[in-house]
Scaffold this active site. Structure first.
Site, PDB file in Angstrom:
ATOM      1  N   HIS A  38      -9.833 -11.934  19.961  1.00 13.27           N
ATOM      2  CA  HIS A  38      -8.737 -11.655  18.622  1.00 13.27           C
ATOM      3  C   HIS A  38      -7.890 -10.453  19.233  1.00 13.27           C
ATOM      4  O   HIS A  38      -8.033  -9.579  19.957  1.00 13.27           O
ATOM      5  CB  HIS A  38      -9.880 -11.098  17.629  1.00 13.27           C
ATOM      6  N   GLU A 107      -6.909 -18.404  13.797  1.00 10.99           N
ATOM      7  CA  GLU A 107      -6.613 -17.821  12.423  1.00 10.99           C
ATOM      8  C   GLU A 107      -5.356 -17.132  12.466  1.00 10.99           C
ATOM      9  O   GLU A 107      -5.055 -16.610  13.414  1.00 10.99           O
ATOM     10  CB  GLU A 107      -7.809 -16.848  12.038  1.00 10.99           C
TER      11      GLU A 107
END
Length: 321
Positions: A38, A107
């Site tokens: 991430h 995402e």
């Protein structure tokens, strides 16, 4: 027997600590490890987001036995699939064959940073499938030129290839993504114990292939402290995935979880040191057909006591499943 894994959660610890933790997980007897990839933490309270591929490279050299895996890398926006192929091939060499490439549609939180926009879910799935095609072509060796609906690759070649390419896992949460995984993946990745997703994966070509899940846990001798920590850092996990995939910032996640209570989190995440509660959290995955389950210990500064407890009490109990 289900294989039990350990999660290097990059959102809650720095790079040096993450490598130390996975070394400890290997020593504790975990069967494999996974690593989030991430650019942001989910919430400000988690406080970290180092570059996962550097962490994995260090972990590959610091460990000897434990398999490594991205859980998951998005090869569509922040990374071009040709770059992901090079990253994965290098990791497979550094780890001497212990790496698996977990991929997903991503995402908004982590992909918006390059300013390329955030496509609809149907488009993201198209991009993911094309990306897997490119990565597999590069793993096969030789020069690759590709002009597709979403990507261009011009005369690319991986000059350092392992003898065996990393297996590719694809994350799925519904019938369409499960079918995509069945067509294109060597293993299925899913975060919910949904037997229907496993069945859809099998019907689309994944029968007999590994199915890997993930379960957050919050070990602490003081259950109230575990609940407080889980609520502070992991309340985002209560949201359904379609919501989490769309939110663009940590502030958005804070707002979306402002009404989540500690009791809500405690109902979803086993907290404390009751071995039975932790086993019960893993059991639905085994019953749904998962072959591997990775645990996330919530709290970057709470890994060492969790690893010791796992070695002495939790892992022996989970082996009974």
């Amino acid at each position: 027997m289900v294989r039990i894994g350990y999660t290097m959660m990059t959102e809650q610890a720095g790079p040096l600590e993450l490598v130390e933790h996975v070394v400890g997980a290997e020593q504790a007897g975990f069967d494999f490890s996974v690593t989030s990839d991430h650019y942001f933490p989910w919430l400000d309270e988690q406080g970290h987001a180092p570059y996962a591929w550097s962490v994995l490279g260090a972990a590959a050299r610091a460990t000897e036995r434990i398999p490594l895996m991205t859980y998951v890398t998005c090869p569509t926006i922040r990374y071009h699939p040709a770059v992901v192929a090079q990253q994965a091939a290098t990791l497979q060499l550094l780890s001497k064959g212990r790496f698996r490439l977990g991929l997903g549609a991503g995402e908004n939180l982590n992909e918006h940073v390059v300013g390329a926009g955030w496509p609809a879910a149907s488009v993201r799935h198209e991009m993911l499938e094309e990306a897997v095609e490119i990565i597999r072509a590069l793993f096969a060796g030789g020069y690759v030129t590709h002009h597709g609906a979403h990507y261009d690759v011009e005369h690319a070649k991986l000059w350092d290839l392992p003898d065996e390419a990393p297996p590719i896992g694809v994350a799925a949460s519904g019938p369409k993504s499960a079918a995509l995984a069945g067509r294109s993946a060597d293993l299925l990745i899913a975060t919910d114990p949904d037997a229907a997703v496993v069945a859809d994966f099998g019907r689309a070509g994944g029968a007999g292939k590994p199915v890997v899940g993930q379960v957050p846990v919050a070990f602490d001798r003081d259950r109230s402290a575990a609940i407080e920590r889980a609520h502070e850092q992991f309340r985002w996990n209560v949201n359904p995935w379609p919501v989490n995939a769309e939110l663009p910032t940590t502030k958005a996640f804070a707002g979306a979880t402002s009404n989540v209570t500690p009791q809500d989190v405690a109902a979803a995440v086993p907290c404390g040191n009751d071995v039975g509660a932790f086993v019960d959290a893993v059991r639905p995955y085994v019953e749904a057909g998962f072959t591997e389950v990775a645990l996330i210990q919530v709290g970057g500064d709470q890994q060492e006591p969790f690893l010791q407890w796992s070695r002495e009490e939790l892992l022996p109990a989970l082996r009974e499943l």
